[in-house]
Enzyme design. Structure first.
Site, mmCIF file in Angstrom:
data_model
loop_
_atom_site.group_PDB
_atom_site.id
_atom_site.type_symbol
_atom_site.label_atom_id
_atom_site.label_comp_id
_atom_site.label_asym_id
_atom_site.label_seq_id
_atom_site.Cartn_x
_atom_site.Cartn_y
_atom_site.Cartn_z
ATOM 1 N N SER A 197 -5.575 18.154 -23.914
ATOM 2 C CA SER A 197 -4.337 17.511 -23.225
ATOM 3 C C SER A 197 -4.212 17.869 -21.571
ATOM 4 O O SER A 197 -4.533 19.002 -21.490
ATOM 5 C CB SER A 197 -3.041 17.570 -23.789
ATOM 6 O OG SER A 197 -2.061 17.019 -23.238
ATOM 7 N N GLU A 218 4.910 12.870 -26.602
ATOM 8 C CA GLU A 218 4.792 12.330 -25.145
ATOM 9 C C GLU A 218 5.365 10.938 -25.193
ATOM 10 O O GLU A 218 6.013 10.771 -24.238
ATOM 11 C CB GLU A 218 3.263 12.519 -24.814
ATOM 12 C CG GLU A 218 3.039 11.987 -23.596
ATOM 13 C CD GLU A 218 1.574 11.808 -23.159
ATOM 14 O OE1 GLU A 218 1.018 10.883 -22.671
ATOM 15 O OE2 GLU A 218 0.927 12.915 -23.582
ATOM 16 N N ASN A 227 0.768 13.451 -28.690
ATOM 17 C CA ASN A 227 0.605 12.103 -27.814
ATOM 18 C C ASN A 227 1.999 11.282 -28.260
ATOM 19 O O ASN A 227 2.579 10.789 -27.414
ATOM 20 C CB ASN A 227 -0.452 11.539 -27.887
ATOM 21 C CG ASN A 227 -1.908 11.986 -27.110
ATOM 22 O OD1 ASN A 227 -1.589 13.092 -26.538
ATOM 23 N ND2 ASN A 227 -2.635 11.176 -26.856
#
Length: 492
Positions: free
Chosen positions: A128, A189, A186
């Site tokens: 990431s 995120e 994610n």
């Protein structure tokens, strides 16, 4: 001279990882399906370290030191399988194949088992930080056999981001654990960006605050408990003016958010695991809704708003509203982290992984997209393991919080934010401003704390139409009511 590692797939991410290895003193063998990419990388960045360009995968393998370490950076799915199929006949027992793309963790589990049968190591690593992180130091989440980390770990730790001297890289767990943790990263995120968007929308639609002024607000928020990479760059995006029109760039960008699939995978996996990740799922659905341009255009003409007048706050009231939104944003952000970490716990139980939440939080403190100051607090909350005392309410047998929201620091923070959070959601509903994650996160919080939920009625209905039985709150056992008979209760 033999290379320490080989990289096949030299699009931007693969090329930047290769350059990162070279910058850290490793000799890197390069391969790409098109030789032009290999030559371009060496021509433009050959002075950054030692590269060995190769024409074929066979040459790539021949130029690697033993145990051979081959990092694949191609599109997820069948292309990864295709490269593996070509590599395997060339490798020897103990060699390591690394997939650093955004592969689905179930594919990683399958590949790891297949290569283990051939005495090869397969390591799925989550990376990431985007293009910049790949070059200058990403957060790295490696899975696979633990013994493979002895040969691979030092390289990955060297190229990873470092937080106060500690590498943002550590072995996560067996088979697909690394890719699963990256997937959940994610998902968080997605939720993090969505709540930031909801805060922006409220400040503008209700507060009447234009993007340029909001840039200053977000910049000031970045010195509070909201301090994070995403808050930092939100200020940059909101403050940017389009050179062609003179308008705020955010007004020129089409309001449709794209996605590459990891958020959707997180939502699906949450359903599979029975893990309530509503805030994360709502952020995925929000992107899907934003992309339905035609039906949205029709809805703007045909659907009533049914909203009352919500006057924009003035002066001191505006400052109070801005602070309310900040608190609601922080509380909703905490819930998304809590849901993600809870999902990791569920996955560990399902797949036999030993996931250390404190270690995982420490990896996210730098290099990755969700890096934030609060991760240091999360790491410390899950870092202590005291088995000498009897667990307190809300903690595991190891003395860790059984839910992030039970950690004293966050429990107190949400308690302080709660009145503002409720005001913000109520204001948004009255004004007709969609806040799917603000409201879903609040519902999750309320669902956790309620002494009775309407699930009792749901279970009663299930028993009525499908004889699915129910348990009673006043005694042990499983029961069924004879709804089509005399409605007496029997023990199932």
């Amino acid at each position: 001279m033999k290379a320490d590692i080989g990289v096949t797939g030299l699009a931007v991410m693969g090329a930047n990882l290769a350059r990162n290895f070279a910058r850290n003193g490793y000799t890197v063998a390069l391969h790409n399906r098109s030789r032009a990419r290999t030559d371009a990388l060496v021509a433009e960045h050959g002075n950054e370290g030692t590269f060995i360009p190769t024409e074929t995968l066979t040459q790539l393998v021949e130029n690697l030191a033993v145990p051979r370490r081959v990092l694949i950076m191609v599109k997820a799915g069948q292309p990864v399988d295709d490269v593996i199929d070509q590599l395997v006949p060339m490798l020897a027992p103990g060699d390591i194949v690394i997939d650093a793309g955004n592969s689905h963790y179930e594919d990683t589990r399958r590949r790891e088992a297949a290569l283990a049968a051939k005495d090869l190591h397969f390591v799925g690593i989550g990376v990431s930080g985007g293009e910049e992180g790949a070059l200058n130091g990403p957060a790295i989440m490696p899975g696979g056999p633990k013994e493979s980390y002895e040969a691979l770990g030092p390289l990955l730790e060297d190229i990873s981001a470092h937080y106060e001297g500690d590498p943002c890289c550590a072995w996560i767990g067996t088979d697909g654990a690394g890719h699963f943790v990256k997937m959940v990263h994610n998902g968080i995120e997605y939720a993090d960006m969505q709540v930031i968007g909801e805060a922006y929308d409220l400040l503008r639609s209700v507060g009447g605050i234009e993007p340029a002024d909001q840039a200053g607000i977000f910049r000031s928020w970045n010195s509070t408990d909201l301090a994070s990479y995403l808050i930092e760059i939100t200020a940059e995006v909101l403050g940017h003016v389009d050179a062609q029109t003179g308008k705020p760039l955010v007004d020129v960008i089409v309001d449709q958010a794209g996605q590459k699939g990891t958020g959707r995978w997180t939502a699906i996996s949450g359903l599979d695991l029975g893990s309530p990740i509503g805030a994360i799922a709502e952020s995925v659905f929000a992107r899907s809704l934003s992309s339905q341009s035609e039906i949205r255009a029709t809805a703007q003409q045909m659907l009533a708003a049914g909203t009352g007048s919500v006057p924009a706050p003035q002066d001191a009231d505006r400052d109070a509203f801005v602070e309310d939104v900040r608190l609601a944003l922080y509380a909703s952000k905490l819930v998304s982290y809590a849901q993600g970490l809870d999902m990791l716990t569920a996955a560990a139980a399902e797949y036999g992984w030993s996931l250390d939440l404190g270690t995982i939080a420490s990896l996210w403190r730098d290099g990755c997209i969700i890096r934030a100051d609060l991760l240091d607090v999360i790491m410390k909350a899950f870092g202590g393991r005291d088995t000498s005392r009897h667990p307190e309410p809300g903690t595991t047998a190891e003395g860790q919080p059984s839910n992030l929201l039970f950690a004293p620091e966050f429990r107190d923070a949400i308690a302080a934010a709660l009145p503002a959070w409720r005001r913000v959601v109520a204001t948004a509903v009255a004004a007709g401003v969609p806040v799917p994650v603000f409201s879903s996160a609040l519902s999750y919080y309320d669902g956790l704390r309620r002494d009775r939920l309407p699930a009792a009625l749901t279970q009663g209905l299930r028993d009525y139409f499908g004889a699915h039985t129910y348990r009673r709150a006043d005694r042990e056992g499983t029961f069924h009511t004879l709804w089509s008979g005399d409605r007496s209760e029997i023990e199932a």
